[in-house]
Design a protein around this motif. Structure first.
Motif, short mmCIF file in Angstrom:
data_model
loop_
_atom_site.label_atom_id
_atom_site.label_comp_id
_atom_site.label_asym_id
_atom_site.label_seq_id
_atom_site.Cartn_x
_atom_site.Cartn_y
_atom_site.Cartn_z
N GLY A 203 0.82 -1.20 0.00
CA GLY A 203 0.00 0.00 0.00
C GLY A 203 0.85 1.25 0.00
N HIS A 204 0.29 2.34 -0.51
CA HIS A 204 1.06 3.59 -0.62
C HIS A 204 0.11 4.77 -0.75
N GLY A 205 0.44 5.86 -0.08
CA GLY A 205 -0.33 7.09 -0.22
C GLY A 205 0.06 7.82 -1.49
N THR A 206 -0.93 8.24 -2.26
CA THR A 206 -0.62 8.98 -3.49
C THR A 206 -0.06 10.36 -3.17
N ASP A 207 -0.22 10.82 -1.94
CA ASP A 207 0.29 12.13 -1.52
C ASP A 207 1.54 12.02 -0.65
N ASP A 208 2.18 10.86 -0.66
CA ASP A 208 3.38 10.65 0.15
C ASP A 208 4.50 11.55 -0.38
N PRO A 209 5.01 12.51 0.44
CA PRO A 209 6.04 13.42 -0.04
C PRO A 209 7.46 12.87 0.10
N MET A 210 7.62 11.79 0.85
CA MET A 210 8.95 11.25 1.11
C MET A 210 9.35 10.16 0.14
N VAL A 211 8.43 9.22 -0.10
CA VAL A 211 8.66 8.13 -1.06
C VAL A 211 7.53 8.17 -2.07
N SER A 212 7.85 8.48 -3.31
CA SER A 212 6.82 8.63 -4.34
C SER A 212 6.00 7.36 -4.51
N VAL A 213 4.70 7.54 -4.69
CA VAL A 213 3.83 6.39 -4.95
C VAL A 213 4.26 5.64 -6.19
N GLU A 214 4.94 6.32 -7.11
CA GLU A 214 5.42 5.64 -8.31
C GLU A 214 6.42 4.53 -7.98
N LEU A 215 7.17 4.71 -6.89
CA LEU A 215 8.12 3.67 -6.50
C LEU A 215 7.38 2.45 -5.97
N GLY A 216 6.29 2.68 -5.24
CA GLY A 216 5.47 1.57 -4.79
C GLY A 216 4.80 0.86 -5.95
N ARG A 217 4.29 1.63 -6.89
CA ARG A 217 3.67 1.04 -8.08
C ARG A 217 4.68 0.21 -8.87
N GLN A 218 5.92 0.69 -8.90
CA GLN A 218 6.98 -0.04 -9.60
C GLN A 218 7.17 -1.43 -8.99
N VAL A 219 7.20 -1.49 -7.65
CA VAL A 219 7.38 -2.77 -6.98
C VAL A 219 6.21 -3.71 -7.27
N ALA A 220 4.99 -3.18 -7.14
CA ALA A 220 3.81 -4.01 -7.39
C ALA A 220 3.81 -4.53 -8.82
N GLY A 221 4.21 -3.67 -9.76
CA GLY A 221 4.25 -4.08 -11.16
C GLY A 221 5.26 -5.18 -11.41
N ILE A 222 6.44 -5.06 -10.80
CA ILE A 222 7.47 -6.08 -10.97
C ILE A 222 6.98 -7.42 -10.43
N MET A 223 6.38 -7.39 -9.26
CA MET A 223 5.91 -8.64 -8.65
C MET A 223 4.80 -9.29 -9.47
N LYS A 224 3.91 -8.47 -9.99
CA LYS A 224 2.84 -9.03 -10.81
C LYS A 224 3.40 -9.64 -12.09
N ARG A 225 4.41 -8.99 -12.68
CA ARG A 225 5.03 -9.56 -13.88
C ARG A 225 5.75 -10.87 -13.58
N ALA A 226 6.18 -11.01 -12.32
CA ALA A 226 6.83 -12.25 -11.92
C ALA A 226 5.82 -13.34 -11.57
N GLY A 227 4.54 -13.00 -11.65
CA GLY A 227 3.50 -13.99 -11.38
C GLY A 227 3.21 -14.19 -9.90
#
Length: 266
Positions: A203-227
């Motif tokens: 999970g990730h806040g879209t308004d997180d000023p310290m760690v961009s939500v895009e970095l969280g989305r990147q992780v979720a995307g990698i894991m989904k591509r890995a099945g």
């Protein structure tokens, strides 16, 4: 277990011990502080997580102090992350801390599984921010020491070190993740891949000023591509200017995630 790390903060179960959650704090925090903050937050029923799960043992490790090159000071951190705007900047500086911290977390993981008579599915591993990053790497490196899948892996407001290496190409059902992370940390790579059958909540806040939500989305995307089995949630308006778990929605999601595996008999 390494004597260089402070003793973990333990919240004992209020009854027979059935499950364990190992949860890692973010940079600049520590185990007791993270436990206090987490347990002061509630689900939509107004109860905190231990109230919902009284037979659970909660383990909050504390990282060592590491010299931070960016801020030129000692910080309680799992590894040295030079920049969260560009996580690829000075990435080599992350490796020594990851090696130490992952090895330490694997020690804790093995101990907690042993306390539950080897029931790997009754142990959960997760963290927030840099704690999420370290928990993910520990999971990828665990298959030589954990015989079977965990109950779950969860992370909030975080990212994954060296994630850019997995943005393209075949991830071989997660094998590339395991082989790369294990190689960096220096742990053997076993053939047993059941550890990757573990369900994941991110999970990730879209308004997180310290760690961009895009970095969280990147992780979720990698894991989904890995099945891998991944549940991804986004929210807005969490405390801490957005760098935290949204209350109560995020805690409802965590509780549901934990409870979904409590019926396991493995």
């Amino acid at each position: 277990m390494s004597s260089h790390f402070p003793e973990p903060h333990i919240h004992l179960p209020q009854g027979p011990h059935t499950h364990t959650a190992i949860l890692l704090h973010g940079r600049g925090s520590n185990g007791p502080e993270f436990a206090e903050e987490l347990f002061s937050s509630s689900t939509s029923t107004g109860q905190n997580l231990p109230s919902h799960l009284p037979t659970w043992r909660w383990v909050f490790p504390t990282a060592k102090d590491h010299w931070n090159e960016r801020f030129q000071e000692e910080l309680c951190a799992w590894f040295d992350a030079y920049s969260l705007d560009d996580i690829t900047e000075h990435q080599a500086s992350q490796v020594p801390g990851l090696q130490e911290s992952v090895s330490y977390i694997l020690d804790i993981l093995e101990k907690e599984i042993s306390l539950l008579d080897g029931k790997t599915t009754h142990v959960y591993l997760g963290g927030i921010s840099q704690g999420m990053a370290t928990a993910l790497w520990s999971w990828f490196c665990a298959r030589n020491r954990v015989k079977g899948r965990l109950g779950g892996v969860l992370g909030f407001c975080g990212w994954m070190p060296f994630a850019e290496r997995f943005e393209e190409g075949d991830l071989a059902a997660g094998r590339r993740l395991v082989e790369f992370c294990s190689g960096v940390v220096g742990v053997p790579v076993a053939e047993d891949v059941r550890i990757l059958d573990t369900p994941v909540l991110l999970g990730h806040g879209t308004d997180d000023p310290m760690v961009s939500v895009e970095l969280g989305r990147q992780v979720a995307g990698i894991m989904k591509r890995a099945g891998l089995e991944v549940e991804w949630i986004e929210y807005v308006g969490a405390e801490g200017d957005g760098h935290w778990i949204k209350e109560p929605e995020g805690f409802d999601a965590i509780l549901k995630f934990f409870e979904s595996g409590t019926g396991s008999t493995e």
